[in-house]
Write an enzyme that holds these catalytic residues in place. Sequence first.
Site, short mmCIF file in Angstrom:
data_model
loop_
_atom_site.label_atom_id
_atom_site.label_comp_id
_atom_site.label_asym_id
_atom_site.label_seq_id
_atom_site.Cartn_x
_atom_site.Cartn_y
_atom_site.Cartn_z
N CYS A 41 0.83 -1.21 0.00
CA CYS A 41 0.00 0.00 0.00
C CYS A 41 0.86 1.26 0.00
O CYS A 41 0.68 2.16 -0.81
CB CYS A 41 -0.92 -0.03 1.21
SG CYS A 41 -1.86 1.49 1.43
N CYS A 46 -1.40 1.65 -3.21
CA CYS A 46 -2.41 2.70 -3.04
C CYS A 46 -1.84 4.12 -2.97
O CYS A 46 -2.30 5.02 -3.68
CB CYS A 46 -3.20 2.49 -1.75
SG CYS A 46 -3.51 0.79 -1.33
N LYS A 49 0.35 5.29 -6.07
CA LYS A 49 -0.60 5.26 -7.19
C LYS A 49 -1.52 6.49 -7.16
O LYS A 49 -1.77 7.14 -8.17
CB LYS A 49 -1.41 3.96 -7.12
CG LYS A 49 -2.52 3.75 -8.14
CD LYS A 49 -3.85 4.39 -7.81
CE LYS A 49 -4.47 4.04 -6.51
NZ LYS A 49 -5.00 2.70 -6.38
N TYR A 176 -8.24 -3.76 -11.77
CA TYR A 176 -7.92 -2.53 -11.03
C TYR A 176 -6.63 -1.87 -11.56
O TYR A 176 -6.60 -0.69 -11.89
CB TYR A 176 -7.68 -2.86 -9.56
CG TYR A 176 -8.90 -3.05 -8.71
CD1 TYR A 176 -9.35 -2.04 -7.88
CD2 TYR A 176 -9.59 -4.26 -8.69
CE1 TYR A 176 -10.44 -2.22 -7.04
CE2 TYR A 176 -10.69 -4.45 -7.86
CZ TYR A 176 -11.10 -3.43 -7.04
OH TYR A 176 -12.19 -3.60 -6.23
N GLU A 180 -6.25 1.58 -13.70
CA GLU A 180 -5.69 2.75 -12.99
C GLU A 180 -4.43 3.25 -13.69
O GLU A 180 -4.27 4.46 -13.92
CB GLU A 180 -5.42 2.40 -11.53
CG GLU A 180 -6.72 2.15 -10.77
CD GLU A 180 -6.53 1.90 -9.29
OE1 GLU A 180 -5.39 1.61 -8.85
OE2 GLU A 180 -7.54 1.99 -8.54
N HIS A 442 -26.71 20.78 -2.34
CA HIS A 442 -26.84 21.27 -3.71
C HIS A 442 -25.85 22.41 -3.99
O HIS A 442 -25.66 23.24 -3.13
CB HIS A 442 -28.28 21.78 -3.91
CG HIS A 442 -28.56 22.19 -5.31
ND1 HIS A 442 -28.70 21.28 -6.34
CD2 HIS A 442 -28.72 23.42 -5.87
CE1 HIS A 442 -28.93 21.93 -7.46
NE2 HIS A 442 -28.94 23.23 -7.20
N GLU A 447 -25.77 14.52 -4.35
CA GLU A 447 -27.20 14.66 -4.07
C GLU A 447 -28.05 13.78 -4.99
O GLU A 447 -29.21 13.50 -4.69
CB GLU A 447 -27.65 16.13 -4.19
CG GLU A 447 -27.62 16.68 -5.61
CD GLU A 447 -28.13 18.12 -5.70
OE1 GLU A 447 -29.08 18.48 -5.00
OE2 GLU A 447 -27.52 18.90 -6.48
P1 NDP Z 1 -7.53 -7.98 -11.18
O1 NDP Z 1 -7.92 -9.32 -10.67
O2 NDP Z 1 -8.31 -6.80 -10.78
O3 NDP Z 1 -7.49 -8.03 -12.77
C1 NDP Z 1 -6.70 -8.96 -13.45
C2 NDP Z 1 -6.86 -8.73 -14.94
O4 NDP Z 1 -5.90 -9.52 -15.61
C3 NDP Z 1 -8.21 -9.13 -15.48
O5 NDP Z 1 -8.61 -8.21 -16.44
C4 NDP Z 1 -7.93 -10.50 -16.11
O6 NDP Z 1 -8.69 -10.74 -17.23
C5 NDP Z 1 -6.52 -10.31 -16.60
N1 NDP Z 1 -5.75 -11.54 -16.74
C6 NDP Z 1 -5.48 -12.47 -15.80
N2 NDP Z 1 -4.67 -13.42 -16.30
C7 NDP Z 1 -4.40 -13.07 -17.57
C8 NDP Z 1 -3.62 -13.64 -18.61
N3 NDP Z 1 -2.94 -14.75 -18.43
N4 NDP Z 1 -3.59 -13.02 -19.81
C9 NDP Z 1 -4.28 -11.87 -20.01
N5 NDP Z 1 -5.02 -11.27 -19.06
C10 NDP Z 1 -5.10 -11.86 -17.86
O7 NDP Z 1 -6.00 -7.86 -10.79
P2 NDP Z 1 -5.05 -6.59 -10.57
O8 NDP Z 1 -3.69 -7.14 -10.74
O9 NDP Z 1 -5.48 -5.46 -11.41
O10 NDP Z 1 -5.31 -6.22 -9.06
C11 NDP Z 1 -5.16 -7.22 -8.05
C12 NDP Z 1 -5.97 -6.85 -6.85
O11 NDP Z 1 -5.36 -5.78 -6.17
C13 NDP Z 1 -7.37 -6.37 -7.15
O12 NDP Z 1 -8.26 -7.43 -7.32
C14 NDP Z 1 -7.69 -5.54 -5.93
O13 NDP Z 1 -8.17 -6.37 -4.92
C15 NDP Z 1 -6.35 -4.98 -5.54
N6 NDP Z 1 -6.20 -3.57 -6.00
C16 NDP Z 1 -7.06 -2.64 -5.51
C17 NDP Z 1 -6.96 -1.32 -5.91
C18 NDP Z 1 -7.94 -0.32 -5.38
O14 NDP Z 1 -8.54 -0.58 -4.34
N7 NDP Z 1 -8.15 0.81 -6.04
C19 NDP Z 1 -5.96 -0.88 -6.86
C20 NDP Z 1 -5.11 -1.94 -7.31
C21 NDP Z 1 -5.23 -3.24 -6.89
P3 NDP Z 1 -9.94 -11.75 -17.31
O15 NDP Z 1 -11.11 -10.96 -16.83
O16 NDP Z 1 -10.00 -12.09 -18.75
O17 NDP Z 1 -9.59 -12.92 -16.43
#
Ligand code: NDP
Length: 452
Positions: A41, A46, A49, A176, A180, A442, A447
């Site tokens: 984080c 977080c 970022k 995510y 982002e 407002h 709102e």
């Molecule tokens: P996510 O699980 O959010 O997303 C992973 C992405 O990678 C999906 O789009 C998935 O696609 C794709 N993917 C997975 N495997 C492959 C592959 N082999 N080839 C191509 N695409 C693939 O993971 P993140 O790494 O973005 O984030 C991890 C976690 O960290 C989040 O789930 C969240 O809990 C936390 N996080 C929270 C944030 C916040 O609160 N703002 C910010 C950043 C992270 P598909 O749908 O096709 O499987």
Amino acid sequence: MKDYDLIVIGGGSGGVRAARRAAACGARVLLAEGADLGGTCVNVGCVPKKLFYYAATLGTTLSNIGAYGYPNATVGDFSWQTLLENKNTEIQRLNVIYQNLLQNSGVEIVKGMATLKDGNTITINNTEYCGAHILLACGGEPIRPPLPGAELAALSDDLFYLKKFPKKVIMIGAGYIALEFAGIFNGLGADTTLCYRADLPMRGLDIDLQQRLATGIAATGITLRPGSTPQQLTQNDTPPNTSTELHLQDGTVLSADLVVFATGRRPRTSALNLAAAGITPTKNGTLAVDENYRTSNANNAPVYALGDLINTPALTPVATNEAEVFVRRLFGNDTQATVDYKAVPTAIFSQPGIATTGISEHAAAEQGIDIEVQTSSFKPMKSSFAGSSSESYIKLISARDSNKVIGAQMLGDDAAEIMQGIAVAIKAGATTADFHGTVGIHPTSAEEFVTL
Ligand code: NDP
């Protein structure tokens, strides 16, 4: 060998909170951390970022200010080096704050990678430490898919230390981190492409939100490539246009000076020697725990785990809440303490931003809950005055039998800031009548939630 009531492995959000709280209960606590205090984080997640996100959105704000009476204002040159240096200074400040918080609470900090020797003993740099209880709070790490040339791509951790700001970026994934960082790179001036396997970004959101998110992201100038499955990466070293090439399964080859895997994260357990405590991870790599966060292990060892190591949402506030509950149950005799996982609010700092809390429409349908859904889309005043056609969107989901609001979603400016208050209302059991009977502020976007 020294004895402790609690040994915490991992100085991130969950570990630091647990260590401090346990020490405040009078426990003798040791915390082991191999890297900088603050974990993902603070160091590669977080906090930095959000600083990058602010930098990226400042550009959008400045490009809109002509309408507000600043016709000659220009954004000027962007310096990645300045942003990076200022970010590093801020993170170092936070590392020191974390250290002080721990030391002032009486927690002993040992720097180094810890491994389990057995269910009560850990080893750091060849020294053994013995604890009545051991808490694993080592967090997660980004996944690099096992594709040929995968090492040519960066992972999210690398993005916080890039020596040079890229001109052209390909983000692989649409979760995510991909969304982002696509917003950050695009906002700071890079030619940005988002490649993802599905038809729409951010699997798990309701489809209307996904569709609006895709439209909104495309409107910011990011190229969206749905249906793109990566196959391999190669390096083109022909000067002057050296680049990394991404080969997709459909035969397309894309090139960029930075390709990033944002393809999920996994628990960071490989160096822990879990077997020494009889712990076997579950299929997805997380550790199974009971309501006290005690791991299920063959040795009945007093080893606990929380945060990104267990199968709950991988979010800092979830980890810190789990740490509170863990300590209250173990050292505070509060066996009723629990984390409410039903309405965990979450935000994606994409552009446009998204925030949600409670149940989604599709999850309600899966669970057979009869719901009523109210939605509204509107042009937020600040950007529409400047000529932007971007729209915000909100949704309230209520249970038809009780009229209780059980879910809320928002896409648009300030979504994260607004959703925190909505999450309190939902946790408190507010009904649609409570929302409608609440006086609005407002003129705001917030709102809209009480004037649906
Ligand atoms: P996510 O699980 O959010 O997303 C992973 C992405 O990678 C999906 O789009 C998935 O696609 C794709 N993917 C997975 N495997 C492959 C592959 N082999 N080839 C191509 N695409 C693939 O993971 P993140 O790494 O973005 O984030 C991890 C976690 O960290 C989040 O789930 C969240 O809990 C936390 N996080 C929270 C944030 C916040 O609160 N703002 C910010 C950043 C992270 P598909 O749908 O096709 O499987």
